[in-house]
Motif scaffolding. Structure first.
Motif, PDB file in Angstrom:
ATOM      1  N   VAL A   7       0.902  -1.148   0.064  1.00 52.52           N
ATOM      2  CA  VAL A   7      -0.185   0.058  -0.028  1.00 52.52           C
ATOM      3  C   VAL A   7       0.730   1.417  -0.006  1.00 52.52           C
ATOM      4  N   ASP A   8       1.759   1.209   0.524  1.00 52.19           N
ATOM      5  CA  ASP A   8       3.108   2.340   0.776  1.00 52.19           C
ATOM      6  C   ASP A   8       3.173   3.160  -0.508  1.00 52.19           C
ATOM      7  N   GLU A   9       3.701   2.363  -1.458  1.00 57.11           N
ATOM      8  CA  GLU A   9       4.060   2.807  -2.781  1.00 57.11           C
ATOM      9  C   GLU A   9       2.858   3.381  -3.442  1.00 57.11           C
ATOM     10  N   LYS A  10       1.819   2.862  -3.341  1.00 52.68           N
ATOM     11  CA  LYS A  10       0.635   3.284  -3.909  1.00 52.68           C
ATOM     12  C   LYS A  10       0.054   4.724  -3.418  1.00 52.68           C
ATOM     13  N   ILE A  11      -0.086   4.900  -2.121  1.00 52.74           N
ATOM     14  CA  ILE A  11      -0.483   6.011  -1.750  1.00 52.74           C
ATOM     15  C   ILE A  11       0.686   7.048  -1.543  1.00 52.74           C
ATOM     16  N   ASP A  12       1.754   6.595  -1.627  1.00 49.87           N
ATOM     17  CA  ASP A  12       2.811   7.507  -1.898  1.00 49.87           C
ATOM     18  C   ASP A  12       2.627   8.510  -3.316  1.00 49.87           C
ATOM     19  N   ALA A  26      -9.726   3.361  -5.167  1.00 49.43           N
ATOM     20  CA  ALA A  26      -8.608   3.107  -5.636  1.00 49.43           C
ATOM     21  C   ALA A  26      -7.918   1.924  -5.226  1.00 49.43           C
ATOM     22  N   TYR A  27      -7.762   1.774  -3.766  1.00 47.28           N
ATOM     23  CA  TYR A  27      -6.949   0.797  -3.273  1.00 47.28           C
ATOM     24  C   TYR A  27      -7.426   0.019  -1.947  1.00 47.28           C
ATOM     25  N   GLY A  28      -8.814  -0.026  -2.002  1.00 53.16           N
ATOM     26  CA  GLY A  28      -9.560  -0.692  -1.045  1.00 53.16           C
ATOM     27  C   GLY A  28      -9.413  -1.961  -0.906  1.00 53.16           C
ATOM     28  N   GLU A  29      -8.990  -2.700  -1.961  1.00 52.66           N
ATOM     29  CA  GLU A  29      -9.128  -4.351  -2.010  1.00 52.66           C
ATOM     30  C   GLU A  29      -7.701  -4.673  -1.566  1.00 52.66           C
ATOM     31  N   LEU A  30      -6.695  -3.756  -1.510  1.00 49.24           N
ATOM     32  CA  LEU A  30      -5.173  -4.512  -1.230  1.00 49.24           C
ATOM     33  C   LEU A  30      -5.481  -4.925   0.153  1.00 49.24           C
ATOM     34  N   GLU A  31      -4.818  -5.914   0.386  1.00 46.13           N
ATOM     35  CA  GLU A  31      -4.894  -6.848   1.792  1.00 46.13           C
ATOM     36  C   GLU A  31      -3.608  -6.432   2.363  1.00 46.13           C
ATOM     37  N   LEU A  32      -3.752  -6.350   3.665  1.00 50.03           N
ATOM     38  CA  LEU A  32      -2.630  -5.914   4.587  1.00 50.03           C
ATOM     39  C   LEU A  32      -2.267  -7.102   5.561  1.00 50.03           C
ATOM     40  N   GLU A  33      -1.045  -7.559   5.708  1.00 51.86           N
ATOM     41  CA  GLU A  33      -0.841  -8.707   6.624  1.00 51.86           C
ATOM     42  C   GLU A  33      -0.496  -8.288   8.057  1.00 51.86           C
ATOM     43  N   THR A  34      -1.564  -8.733   8.773  1.00 47.07           N
ATOM     44  CA  THR A  34      -1.355  -8.617  10.206  1.00 47.07           C
ATOM     45  C   THR A  34      -1.073  -9.837  11.044  1.00 47.07           C
ATOM     46  N   VAL A  35      -0.626  -9.874  12.285  1.00 46.80           N
ATOM     47  CA  VAL A  35      -0.449 -11.006  13.068  1.00 46.80           C
ATOM     48  C   VAL A  35      -1.459 -12.068  13.050  1.00 46.80           C
ATOM     49  N   ASP A  36      -2.673 -11.468  12.997  1.00 43.66           N
ATOM     50  CA  ASP A  36      -3.797 -12.249  13.051  1.00 43.66           C
ATOM     51  C   ASP A  36      -4.269 -12.587  11.847  1.00 43.66           C
TER      52      ASP A  36
END
Length: 95
Positions: A7-12, A26-36
């Protein structure tokens, strides 16, 4: 933090100011990895309601602040921090 790498690259690169709605579209479907597991970028920033963001750092901080407790692992755990106000800490050990 590793979970925002994609996400960082895209929002930058996004042009600002930008609204929550624009970013989710624009980016809502991008998945973010979390501990859980994973959460989507759109789920995180939408939790805090409609806003207008002036830059990518503001978007990043909003996403971080919307993370649930489950996403960070052991809640309240630190092997380095001093106890908070009103908490009793561990006894000092001298070696």
């Amino acid at each position: 933090m590793r979970f925002m790498n994609d996400v960082d690259e895209k929002i930058d690169a996004h042009s600002y100011p930008a609204t929550t709605e624009e970013l989710v579209e624009a980016y809502g479907e991008l998945e973010l990895e979390t501990v859980d597991g994973t959460e989507t970028f759109g789920e995180l920033i939408a939790l805090l309601g409609e806003q207008t963001f002036d830059d990518a750092e503001e978007v990043r901080l909003t996403a971080y602040s919307a993370l649930s407790e489950e996403a960070v692992g052991r809640v309240g755990y630190s092997d380095r921090d001093a106890p908070g106000l009103g908490e009793s800490g561990h006894e000092q050990v001298s070696f």
